[in-house]
Design a protein around this motif. Structure first.
Motif, PDB file in Angstrom:
ATOM      1  N   GLU A  58      48.703 -23.284   4.610  1.00 58.35           N
ATOM      2  CA  GLU A  58      49.532 -24.266   5.314  1.00 58.35           C
ATOM      3  C   GLU A  58      51.002 -23.937   5.111  1.00 58.35           C
ATOM      4  O   GLU A  58      51.390 -23.446   4.050  1.00 58.35           O
ATOM      5  CB  GLU A  58      49.276 -25.671   4.769  1.00 58.35           C
ATOM      6  CG  GLU A  58      47.844 -26.133   4.849  1.00 58.35           C
ATOM      7  CD  GLU A  58      47.611 -27.438   4.096  1.00 58.35           C
ATOM      8  OE1 GLU A  58      48.548 -27.962   3.452  1.00 58.35           O
ATOM      9  OE2 GLU A  58      46.485 -27.937   4.148  1.00 58.35           O
ATOM     10  N   PHE A  59      51.818 -24.242   6.124  1.00 61.56           N
ATOM     11  CA  PHE A  59      53.267 -24.194   5.952  1.00 61.56           C
ATOM     12  C   PHE A  59      53.635 -25.259   4.930  1.00 61.56           C
ATOM     13  O   PHE A  59      53.074 -26.353   4.977  1.00 61.56           O
ATOM     14  CB  PHE A  59      53.966 -24.481   7.291  1.00 61.56           C
ATOM     15  CG  PHE A  59      55.453 -24.577   7.169  1.00 61.56           C
ATOM     16  CD1 PHE A  59      56.223 -23.434   7.160  1.00 61.56           C
ATOM     17  CD2 PHE A  59      56.072 -25.809   7.032  1.00 61.56           C
ATOM     18  CE1 PHE A  59      57.606 -23.525   7.024  1.00 61.56           C
ATOM     19  CE2 PHE A  59      57.437 -25.905   6.892  1.00 61.56           C
ATOM     20  CZ  PHE A  59      58.207 -24.756   6.890  1.00 61.56           C
ATOM     21  N   PRO A  60      54.490 -24.981   3.967  1.00 57.66           N
ATOM     22  CA  PRO A  60      55.359 -23.831   3.759  1.00 57.66           C
ATOM     23  C   PRO A  60      54.865 -22.843   2.693  1.00 57.66           C
ATOM     24  O   PRO A  60      55.673 -22.225   1.991  1.00 57.66           O
ATOM     25  CB  PRO A  60      56.661 -24.482   3.320  1.00 57.66           C
ATOM     26  CG  PRO A  60      56.214 -25.646   2.475  1.00 57.66           C
ATOM     27  CD  PRO A  60      54.936 -26.128   3.135  1.00 57.66           C
ATOM     28  N   GLN A  61      53.570 -22.665   2.564  1.00 55.99           N
ATOM     29  CA  GLN A  61      53.063 -21.734   1.556  1.00 55.99           C
ATOM     30  C   GLN A  61      53.511 -20.298   1.858  1.00 55.99           C
ATOM     31  O   GLN A  61      53.765 -19.929   3.006  1.00 55.99           O
ATOM     32  CB  GLN A  61      51.540 -21.803   1.487  1.00 55.99           C
ATOM     33  CG  GLN A  61      51.038 -23.124   0.919  1.00 55.99           C
ATOM     34  CD  GLN A  61      49.532 -23.238   0.948  1.00 55.99           C
ATOM     35  OE1 GLN A  61      48.915 -23.058   1.983  1.00 55.99           O
ATOM     36  NE2 GLN A  61      48.949 -23.532  -0.212  1.00 55.99           N
ATOM     37  N   VAL A  62      53.563 -19.516   0.795  1.00 57.59           N
ATOM     38  CA  VAL A  62      53.901 -18.094   0.908  1.00 57.59           C
ATOM     39  C   VAL A  62      52.627 -17.285   0.740  1.00 57.59           C
ATOM     40  O   VAL A  62      51.796 -17.580  -0.128  1.00 57.59           O
ATOM     41  CB  VAL A  62      54.949 -17.693  -0.161  1.00 57.59           C
ATOM     42  CG1 VAL A  62      55.194 -16.196  -0.165  1.00 57.59           C
ATOM     43  CG2 VAL A  62      56.249 -18.462   0.083  1.00 57.59           C
ATOM     44  N   VAL A  63      52.473 -16.281   1.574  1.00 59.98           N
ATOM     45  CA  VAL A  63      51.288 -15.424   1.575  1.00 59.98           C
ATOM     46  C   VAL A  63      51.692 -14.037   1.079  1.00 59.98           C
ATOM     47  O   VAL A  63      52.786 -13.549   1.380  1.00 59.98           O
ATOM     48  CB  VAL A  63      50.698 -15.330   3.007  1.00 59.98           C
ATOM     49  CG1 VAL A  63      49.580 -14.324   3.082  1.00 59.98           C
ATOM     50  CG2 VAL A  63      50.242 -16.693   3.471  1.00 59.98           C
TER      51      VAL A  63
END
Length: 150
Positions: free
Chosen positions: A81-86
């Motif tokens: 989900e936004f704002p997670q970093v991948v």
């Protein structure tokens, strides 16, 4: 008698050879509140092509050979989900005369297991004729470095 098919499972970071951090965007979320499946394929493309460009193995503007995607696949294990970093992990599973199978694992920042993993196959072709072309020497070197350690 049919052989039982095994379900794809998340993988550990150690299975991948190079990594790239990618920030999610507000527009990546779909109506259900998680990143839409088509975005994952864009991340795969970004992880592979950015690595090749940075390593001097792909010149998207003037190179004599270009990679065309002929096959893709993805398995999803957990939502993003936004704002997670991948963080995208990259490895090369197979190198042919003119083709490569890239495998990409997507991780939430700092997490040990993939939230998704997949692959795509590039067939490298002559830019002008679009006919299969041998992998250039620099590309072969970069690809070899991405193969799993045996």
């Amino acid at each position: 008698m049919k052989e039982a098919k095994t379900q794809p499972q998340p993988e550990d970071r150690a299975a991948y050879r190079a990594f790239r951090t990618i920030g999610t965007r507000w527009m990546d979320n779909d109506a259900y509140g998680h990143v839409n499946n088509v975005v994952y394929y864009s991340w795969f493309d970004t992880v592979v092509n950015a690595h090749l460009i940075e390593q001097g193995a792909l010149d998207i503007h003037r190179g004599e050979v270009i990679g065309l995607v002929v096959e893709t696949q993805c398995n999803y294990f957990a939502p993003v989900e936004f704002p997670q970093v991948v963080e995208g992990g990259l490895r090369v599973a197979r190198i042919g005369k003119s083709s490569v199978r890239y495998e990409v694992g997507l991780f939430l920042a700092g997490e040990p297991l993939t939230v998704a993993k997949g692959h795509f196959v590039h067939v490298y072709v002559d830019r002008a004729t679009r006919r299969p072309a041998p992998l250039p020497p620099r590309l072969q070197e970069v690809l070899a470095a991405l193969q799993p350690v045996q």
